[in-house]
Design an enzyme around this catalytic site. Sequence first.
Site, PDB file in Angstrom:
ATOM      1  N   ASN A 343       0.817  -1.214   0.000  1.00 47.21           N
ATOM      2  CA  ASN A 343       0.000   0.000   0.000  1.00 47.21           C
ATOM      3  C   ASN A 343       0.851   1.265   0.000  1.00 47.21           C
ATOM      4  OD1 ASN A 343       0.894   0.432   2.667  1.00 47.21           O
ATOM      5  ND2 ASN A 343      -0.849  -0.660   3.524  1.00 47.21           N
ATOM      6  N   ILE A 344       0.182   2.416  -0.007  1.00 48.87           N
ATOM      7  CA  ILE A 344       0.875   3.702  -0.150  1.00 48.87           C
ATOM      8  C   ILE A 344       1.814   3.982   1.018  1.00 48.87           C
ATOM      9  CG2 ILE A 344      -0.976   4.664  -1.568  1.00 48.87           C
ATOM     10  CD1 ILE A 344      -1.925   6.216   0.914  1.00 48.87           C
ATOM     11  N   CYS A 405      -7.741  -2.444  -6.673  1.00 46.06           N
ATOM     12  CA  CYS A 405      -6.951  -2.502  -5.434  1.00 46.06           C
ATOM     13  C   CYS A 405      -7.915  -2.173  -4.307  1.00 46.06           C
ATOM     14  CB  CYS A 405      -5.754  -1.560  -5.497  1.00 46.06           C
ATOM     15  SG  CYS A 405      -6.128   0.131  -6.004  1.00 46.06           S
ATOM     16  N   ASP A 407      -9.183   1.420  -3.469  1.00 41.87           N
ATOM     17  CA  ASP A 407     -10.108   2.399  -4.042  1.00 41.87           C
ATOM     18  C   ASP A 407      -9.950   2.543  -5.547  1.00 41.87           C
ATOM     19  OD1 ASP A 407     -11.383   3.076  -1.634  1.00 41.87           O
ATOM     20  OD2 ASP A 407      -9.711   4.370  -1.064  1.00 41.87           O
ATOM     21  N   GLY A 408      -8.984   1.859  -6.121  1.00 40.20           N
ATOM     22  CA  GLY A 408      -8.868   1.818  -7.578  1.00 40.20           C
ATOM     23  C   GLY A 408      -8.237   3.034  -8.210  1.00 40.20           C
ATOM     24  N   TRP A 409      -7.445   3.799  -7.437  1.00 39.20           N
ATOM     25  CA  TRP A 409      -6.827   4.973  -8.063  1.00 39.20           C
ATOM     26  C   TRP A 409      -5.312   5.036  -7.857  1.00 39.20           C
ATOM     27  CZ3 TRP A 409     -10.902   7.877  -4.865  1.00 39.20           C
ATOM     28  CH2 TRP A 409     -10.605   7.843  -3.498  1.00 39.20           C
ATOM     29  N   ASP A 410      -4.707   4.035  -7.243  1.00 35.48           N
ATOM     30  CA  ASP A 410      -3.256   4.025  -7.052  1.00 35.48           C
ATOM     31  C   ASP A 410      -2.622   2.833  -7.772  1.00 35.48           C
ATOM     32  OD1 ASP A 410      -3.053   6.344  -5.448  1.00 35.48           O
ATOM     33  OD2 ASP A 410      -3.782   5.235  -3.721  1.00 35.48           O
TER      34      ASP A 410
END
Length: 759
Positions: A343-344, A405, A407-410
Amino acid sequence: MDFTRFMNKFNEIERQLSPTSALRLSFDNISPETEEPPDGKRLWGVPVPPFVSDKVVSWIEEEFNEAPVYYNGNSVLKKVENVRMIDRYNTKNPTVGTLYLTATHLIFVEPDSNKETWILHMHIASIEKLPLSTTGSPLLIRCKTFLSVTFVIPKDSECHDVYTSLLKLFQPVSINKLYCFNYQPAKDDFPKNAGWDFFKLEAEFKHMLVPNDNWTLCSMNEKYELCDTYPRQIYVPKEATTLMLISSSRFRSKGRLPALTYLHNNKASICRCSQPLSGFSARCLEDEQMLEAIRKTNTNTDYMYVVDTRPRINAMANRAAGKGYENEAFYENIKFHFLGIENIHVQRASLQKVLEACEQKSPTMSAFLNALESSGWLKHIRSILDTSSFIANAVDKGVSVVVHCSDGWDRTAQVCSLAQLMLNPYYRTIKGFQALIEKDWLAFGHKFSERCGHIQTDAREVSPIFTQFLDCTWQLMSQRSESFEFNERFLLILHDHVHSCQFGTFVGNCEKDRLDLKLAERTFSLWGYMSNHLNEYINPLYKPNVDESIKANLAPQCIKFWRGMYSRFESGIHPREPLGDLLLDSKEHCNSLEDHVQHLTKRIASFKNYISKSAKKLQDATTANPKASKEPASNEINDNKYNYDKKLSELSAADDDHPLKATNMSFANLSLNADQTSPQALTEEISSVAVDWKPMRNVTSCSCSTPFDQFSKKTHCFRCGDIFCERCIDKNVALPGHDSGKAVPVCRGCFRQMQKQSP
């Protein structure tokens, strides 16, 4: 001068003035060319308008007895002399110079070498005021471009002023305070609207032959009611009903329902979405029907893949929060895969360890390699490439894939765009790569403002997601350089301007944000800027249409540390002349000579055509008049000048019926071609193109005394062949000696000469 106190007082007076007050209207009506008032009132050498009282002028002169300071046209807020800039490779001999703080940049000028270091405030990632030393107060600045620099300021009070000012300037509170809303280019190279209309989402899908029999445009998101982080135009299966779309959107995190992002030529597709709100046992029949409708759009196989880019344990943990992943028992004809991209937060910590590895004071081989290994950065890059390769291989074999993933934006944006990069050669061109970013990153809502830290926000939301995408692209370029039209400089420019906020292209978190901010009207586009510098981004090794698709080599030995990105400001570790720059320079020189040869070939052809016509006229005239000059004796000396003078005298003394006189023919009045080109114009055409270019090898500085280093590009002038810095070669004109008429870079001196020569 206490500039802060002056601005506070000025803002207080400005707030007290109503928009219609007489004083404000008087100021608004001032012309830049205001004549000097008759009483000769001046403030710091500038004429003062007549409506400003002597009392105000006297107060300003008493309170602020120093005139404003400017550097290169930038108003200086703070100027500090005798500042030391410390290079960690040369701590014993720091550079001494002057530090200028402006509203947009921090500028360090070395008077001895005439070298300037410009740091854009928006590029600053962190500022740290270090403990006092014997030489002054150190200020450590780390940038998002991976520049790390320490300034030692003699006085602690001055260091504190610079420190507090930078804290306010480098990360605005409001998005409307970003640099792009005030940026004006130094010269009018391109209009403000240039670049905003280069890419249309509808046109990109038409490039994939969508809509068609299986896919259609959904109009339900026209006002962002279905999903406010998706584009207005989304493409879904033709079988999908309104109920399926609404229910699937409600069942997916942030409303990000499955939508088409890429359709391959074999009907296999890539769709993207966010995780389902399944929890431990929840299900949605309409969402199951939606995925089945996607599967039916591809008749090649009876199954498709759903790729969850997260590690399985992370997805399972999200089930406790009411989210999670699809239950295999509820979705038929679907194969599920977890592919383990972290993750981020893990990626942010990993990059921080990479920077620590690069900033070691006395790096040894083992220390650097151990630090790089402990960061896990290359492992993350390989994981992203591995997931992208899985998707690309599946689509290439005719199997459709749905990707998500959290939220689908990274991670979803990373792997979907990289898979398309591997599958389609169009996305490996400059225009195609920009279109890929517009579609999968900007339109489908990557949170650029939060991930890049454009404004003051939660530090936990900052993460190098887009940097990783560029790194993975560079890895592919390193393995298959001939498959990419663009070079490394193109990726670096993209990375730097994503963080600079100089252009409005990457401001905001989704398409709706950018429309609400009216960025196309208020800011310049990065694509418009880059279109004026395309020659700098060309890969000289590019071979179009060599391979339809490419595959990444995932062997550990093939995943490299990107020195050009993370260590580009380190002296002593880069080649004196980058190989890519040398190749590009050679290619440009060859293209210039070929263009010049083409022009000269056409000129010679026109001369031959004229000479043949003239010879025919002379022959006809001679046939009409049989008188002819006698042949010279065989023993006559073959002296061209003697013969020319002799024939000329004979022609002058000849009768009026001489063939040349009769037809009024002479080489003095011959036109070179149909457009009556003069000999002077012909000379200008030939001399307008430099045949020999100055070698780059031994050039250490520009004619303006700006030194060249590892990250400043040397550029040749196509007219004189000399080498200049980017600041001195900012003109592009068409040379008369080029057949194509294409605008090429010329230096300022050559540009002025051409302006004088032009009618």
